[in-house]
Write a protein that holds these residues in place. Structure first.
Motif, PDB file in Angstrom:
ATOM      1  N   VAL A   1      -1.778  53.038  22.681  1.00  0.00           N
ATOM      2  CA  VAL A   1      -1.966  51.664  22.221  1.00  0.00           C
ATOM      3  C   VAL A   1      -3.308  51.615  21.502  1.00  0.00           C
ATOM      4  CG1 VAL A   1      -2.009  49.232  22.867  1.00  0.00           C
ATOM      5  CG2 VAL A   1      -0.674  50.855  24.233  1.00  0.00           C
TER       6      VAL A   1
ATOM      7  N   SER B   1       1.589  52.243  19.476  1.00  0.00           N
ATOM      8  CA  SER B   1       1.590  50.807  19.204  1.00  0.00           C
ATOM      9  C   SER B   1       0.292  50.498  18.461  1.00  0.00           C
ATOM     10  CB  SER B   1       1.679  50.000  20.512  1.00  0.00           C
ATOM     11  OG  SER B   1       2.956  50.094  21.086  1.00  0.00           O
TER      12      SER B   1
ATOM     13  N   LEU C   1      -1.634  47.968  16.916  1.00  0.00           N
ATOM     14  CA  LEU C   1      -1.534  46.521  17.066  1.00  0.00           C
ATOM     15  C   LEU C   1      -1.822  45.761  15.780  1.00  0.00           C
ATOM     16  CD1 LEU C   1      -3.089  46.036  20.626  1.00  0.00           C
ATOM     17  CD2 LEU C   1      -0.704  46.443  19.975  1.00  0.00           C
TER      18      LEU C   1
ATOM     19  N   TRP D   1       0.244  42.121  15.707  1.00  0.00           N
ATOM     20  CA  TRP D   1       0.468  41.654  17.079  1.00  0.00           C
ATOM     21  C   TRP D   1      -0.134  40.271  17.297  1.00  0.00           C
ATOM     22  CZ3 TRP D   1       3.392  42.939  21.067  1.00  0.00           C
ATOM     23  CH2 TRP D   1       3.093  42.389  22.309  1.00  0.00           C
TER      24      TRP D   1
ATOM     25  N   ASP E   1       8.908  40.969  21.113  1.00  0.00           N
ATOM     26  CA  ASP E   1       7.774  41.894  21.023  1.00  0.00           C
ATOM     27  C   ASP E   1       7.226  42.240  22.401  1.00  0.00           C
ATOM     28  OD1 ASP E   1       6.779  39.312  21.395  1.00  0.00           O
ATOM     29  OD2 ASP E   1       5.074  39.577  20.030  1.00  0.00           O
TER      30      ASP E   1
ATOM     31  N   GLU F   1       7.299  46.129  24.235  1.00  0.00           N
ATOM     32  CA  GLU F   1       6.124  46.836  24.746  1.00  0.00           C
ATOM     33  C   GLU F   1       6.267  47.162  26.227  1.00  0.00           C
ATOM     34  OE1 GLU F   1       3.472  47.916  22.624  1.00  0.00           O
ATOM     35  OE2 GLU F   1       5.161  47.365  21.327  1.00  0.00           O
TER      36      GLU F   1
ATOM     37  N   LEU G   1      -6.260  43.638  21.507  1.00  0.00           N
ATOM     38  CA  LEU G   1      -5.828  44.482  22.620  1.00  0.00           C
ATOM     39  C   LEU G   1      -5.830  43.694  23.926  1.00  0.00           C
ATOM     40  CD1 LEU G   1      -4.932  47.147  23.808  1.00  0.00           C
ATOM     41  CD2 LEU G   1      -7.314  47.933  23.753  1.00  0.00           C
TER      42      LEU G   1
ATOM     43  N   TRP H   1      -2.740  41.850  23.915  1.00  0.00           N
ATOM     44  CA  TRP H   1      -1.595  42.708  24.269  1.00  0.00           C
ATOM     45  C   TRP H   1      -1.447  42.762  25.782  1.00  0.00           C
ATOM     46  CZ3 TRP H   1      -1.076  47.305  27.008  1.00  0.00           C
ATOM     47  CH2 TRP H   1       0.126  48.021  26.824  1.00  0.00           C
TER      48      TRP H   1
ATOM     49  N   VAL I   1       1.851  41.243  27.589  1.00  0.00           N
ATOM     50  CA  VAL I   1       2.786  42.266  28.070  1.00  0.00           C
ATOM     51  C   VAL I   1       2.769  42.360  29.596  1.00  0.00           C
ATOM     52  CG1 VAL I   1       3.308  44.741  28.008  1.00  0.00           C
ATOM     53  CG2 VAL I   1       2.629  43.562  25.915  1.00  0.00           C
TER      54      VAL I   1
END
Length: 258
Positions: free
Chosen positions: A6, A37, A39, A44, A80, A84, A109, A112, A116
């Motif tokens: 990531v 990934s 981002l 993202w 999305d 992930e 991040l 994310w 997630v």
């Protein structure tokens, strides 16, 4: 093995971009399957909000935890997020790579993680009783997987030393290591930190790649950071404080190392 990388940097031609490409190639050359990934390239969405579910909030107002739980349990998460999560379940090891910006990870991040790590996926799992306080800190959905940080920073290594002005790098990264990674169950490996990134010439870049390659080659053998597991007896439950005989005389982050 399966590795999820990531990556959070907005410029593909940056040092981080080159290191990301190197890491993925090194892992693939060693026979591992790699997913990246990226981002920024994925555009993202960083903010956690009501649109993370495909249905309106279940109550009179949006509740980040309860609506996250409802969406996860009922297959109502935005595509999305679900994608992930599947990558995390697929991976045997996860690498988070990012520049250290304002003493933490870039906002994209962090977003994310917030989106997630849904309720019921990364937190809010397991039994809560007088003997256990959920499956977390060494247990949980992601237990048995490994995780490592690749971090770049413009400061000198001495700036992040035990008496450095920025504070020890291990303390700065503790919330990520212990909270974001150990909390949902990862075995957390020592980080790979690159200092003084503004002074990176070709010779130093070559040496950095060589050292990083060696770390990637030992991704499955290097001992993890020895955090105390929450439900292993070191902590009093439900107070969740260390027993008096564990790390006596120590306080703060260092006390939670075995």
């Amino acid at each position: 093995m399966n590795v999820l990388l990531v990556y959070a940097h907005p410029e593909p031609r940056s040092l981080n971009g080159a290191l990301k490409d190197f890491a993925a190639a090194r892992l693939e050359a060693s026979g591992h399957a790699v997913q990246v990934s990226d981002l920024y390239a994925m555009n993202w969405k960083a903010s956690l909000d009501a649109s993370d579910s495909v249905v309106p909030p279940i109550g009179k107002r949006f509740d980040p935890s309860l609506d996250s739980k409802h969406a996860f349990e009922n297959g109502l998460q935005s595509e999305d997020i679900a994608r992930e999560q599947q990558k995390l379940l697929w991976a045997d090891a996860v690498i988070l790579q990012f520049p250290l910006w304002w003493f933490s990870m870039p906002a994209i991040l962090k977003g994310w993680v917030e989106r997630v790590y849904a309720y019921g996926f990364a937190y809010g799992v397991g039994e809560h009783s007088d003997a256990r306080w959920g499956d977390r800190y060494g247990e949980g959905t992601l237990a048995g997987k490994r995780a490592m940080l690749i971090v770049t920073t413009g400061g000198w290594e001495s700036h992040y030393g035990p008496r450095g002005i920025n504070g020890p790098i291990d303390d700065i990264l503790f919330p990520i290591h212990h909270g974001i990674l150990y909390y949902p169950g990862f075995d957390v490996l020592p980080p790979f930190v690159i200092y003084q990134t503004g002074k990176m010439d070709q010779a130093r870049y070559t040496a950095t790649c060589e050292t990083l390659g060696q770390r990637l080659d030992t991704l499955w053998t290097v001992p993890p950071i020895p955090f105390h597991p929450q439900n292993g007896g070191a902590y009093e439950i439900p107070a969740l404080t260390l027993r008096d005989d564990i790390a006596p005389g120590k306080a703060g982050f260092a006390a939670h190392l075995g």
